[in-house]
Design an enzyme around this catalytic site. Structure first.
Site, mmCIF file in Angstrom:
data_model
loop_
_atom_site.group_PDB
_atom_site.id
_atom_site.type_symbol
_atom_site.label_atom_id
_atom_site.label_comp_id
_atom_site.label_asym_id
_atom_site.label_seq_id
_atom_site.Cartn_x
_atom_site.Cartn_y
_atom_site.Cartn_z
ATOM 1 N N TYR A 101 0.856 -1.182 0.000
ATOM 2 C CA TYR A 101 0.000 0.000 0.000
ATOM 3 C C TYR A 101 0.892 1.231 0.000
ATOM 4 O O TYR A 101 1.870 1.304 0.750
ATOM 5 C CB TYR A 101 -0.898 0.019 1.252
ATOM 6 C CG TYR A 101 -1.636 1.329 1.408
ATOM 7 C CD1 TYR A 101 -2.895 1.495 0.860
ATOM 8 C CD2 TYR A 101 -1.044 2.409 2.068
ATOM 9 C CE1 TYR A 101 -3.562 2.708 0.959
ATOM 10 C CE2 TYR A 101 -1.698 3.630 2.176
ATOM 11 C CZ TYR A 101 -2.955 3.773 1.617
ATOM 12 O OH TYR A 101 -3.605 4.972 1.715
ATOM 13 N N GLU A 189 -3.921 7.442 -3.671
ATOM 14 C CA GLU A 189 -3.417 6.177 -3.128
ATOM 15 C C GLU A 189 -3.352 5.074 -4.161
ATOM 16 O O GLU A 189 -4.124 5.041 -5.111
ATOM 17 C CB GLU A 189 -4.178 5.756 -1.868
ATOM 18 C CG GLU A 189 -5.541 5.231 -2.086
ATOM 19 C CD GLU A 189 -6.223 4.750 -0.786
ATOM 20 O OE1 GLU A 189 -5.785 5.070 0.342
ATOM 21 O OE2 GLU A 189 -7.218 4.038 -0.925
#
Ligand code: GDP
Ligand code: MN
Length: 382
Positions: A101, A189
């Site tokens: 991530y 993101e």
């Protein structure tokens, strides 16, 4: 403004973030053409503004163009998690070894952007933050200095990324940062950021939110506007009005958020319930007043309207002209009570009186009249 995965990926790729090869399609036939062009295994991804598409059946690995057609048809013909799917993204499937991530967001408490990374990618990151906060590393970024390579190196170490990937991770993180800055994103993101079997880094999924207040600086993003935006949302965005619908029956139109809250309080004090929070902002011109009144009157529950304007930069005569024009256009069936004080108030009142509109001397009195007017009408909603 939330951006779709394919839109976010375009903005990221423009600054050098590696993304899978692919294109977006609105029909199953277009999806087939893209799949044939890519060749081999592809992934078909529903474009909806919500996470967790994988688990909901919105992300499908396909072996043949025929399978792409079937899955695209299925995705485009039924809602996913309650949202209509208008487009599917067809991409060359990534051979994923590990899912990481990497995300940039605003840390309001620290008053700056933070770059966050986790070795537990692919999953819901809020869940990771709750259950294993130690698995999420965050680096606050100085707004004047920006993202420095040593900060990325620290994250790479924390992620236990193989050293051979550090240079690529560094340029990818910088590209993410630059894209977020260039587009005034409040969130950018990549989840998952894949380490592929070939040992490359690839942004397999991406999500961006662009600050609505900065959209005027990005005319190039206009085409990214959600076609599912409601007419009220469109009016709001174009006119720069903040509108929140509430459950009561007394609509308010106010200049300034603080005054709007005070107005709602005084309505409640008189036993009424506000139907909305509406801030036309500072220096509101005639046109914006017309739009605001149109927005208010789209709510069928509205039984009375209280307009409360404190003229500072906003000129009362200008607002009065907007009110007269809006009433002439919208022909509201409900009583309208206006309290207008401040810059050019005498002129403003004269304009309203000429149009046979009555003004209230104080906010207290205006709210009392609005609540009384509502009670004189329909009473079943409160
Ligand atoms: P989300 O569920 O809305 O977050 O959609 P994602 O694009 O993140 O996809 C969910 C999951 O599907 C990812 O975490 C991957 O595990 C898997 N996935 C997505 N694209 C690919 C791909 O190209 N190849 C492989 N092997 N898996 C993929
Ligand atoms: Mn994802």
């Amino acid at each position: 403004m939330k951006l779709h995965e394919y839109q976010s990926k375009r903005l990221l790729a423009a600054h050098g973030v590696p993304i899978p090869k692919g294109e977006v399609a609105e029909t199953a036939e277009a999806a087939r053409a893209i799949a044939e062009g890519l060749g081999g295994q592809v992934v078909v991804k529903a474009q909806v503004l919500i996470g967790g598409r994988g688990r909901a059946g919105g992300i499908i690995l396909c072996e043949t163009p025929a399978q792409v057609v079937r899955e695209a048809l299925r995705l485009l013909s039924s809602p996913l998690k309650g949202l209509a799917v208008r487009q599917v993204l067809v991409e060359r499937a990534a051979d994923i070894a590990t899912e990481l991530y990497l995300g940039l967001t605003v840390d309001r408490r620290a008053q700056r952007m933070v770059l966050m990374a986790s070795s537990e990618g692919g999953v819901d990151i809020e869940e990771t933050a709750r259950a294993h906060p130690e698995a999420l590393r965050a680096v606050p970024l100085d707004p004047l200095i920006g993202l420095r390579p040593y900060q990325v190196t620290r994250l790479a170490e924390a992620l236990r990324l193989p050293r051979t990937l550090w240079p690529r991770f560094n340029s990818l993180a910088l590209a993410l940062y630059q894209s977020a800055q260039a587009n005034d994103a409040t969130l950018a993101e990549i989840n998952p950021l894949a380490v592929t079997a070939e040992g490359d880094l690839l942004a397999v999924d991406a999500k961006m939110i662009v600050d609505d207040s900065a959209l005027f600086r990005h005319p190039e993003l206009r085409s990214f506007t959600d076609p599912d935006e409601t007419p009220v949302e469109r009016l709001e965005r174009e006119a720069g009005i903040s509108y929140v619908k509430l459950k009561g029956r007394i609509a308010c139109m106010v200049n300034g958020a603080g005054l709007a809250m005070a107005t709602m309080d005084v309505i409640k004090l008189h036993g009424g319930e506000p139907a909305d929070f509406l801030d036309i902002g500072g220096g509101a011109r005639e046109e914006r007043v017309v739009t605001a009144l149109r927005i208010i009157l789209t709510d069928p529950d509205v039984a009375a309207v209280l307009i409360n304007i404190f003229g500072g930069i906003t000129r009362c005569d200008e607002v009065a002209r907007g009110i007269v024009k809006a009433i002439a256009q919208a022909k509201p069936q409900v009583p309208i009570i206006i309290r207008l004080v401040g810059t050019n108030e005498t002129e403003g009142r004269r304009i309203l009186e000429e149009a046979h509109l009555s003004t209230a001397p104080t906010l207290y009195e205006g709210a009392r009249l609005a609540v009384a007017a509502r009670k004189g009408g329909n009473e079943h909603l409160g």
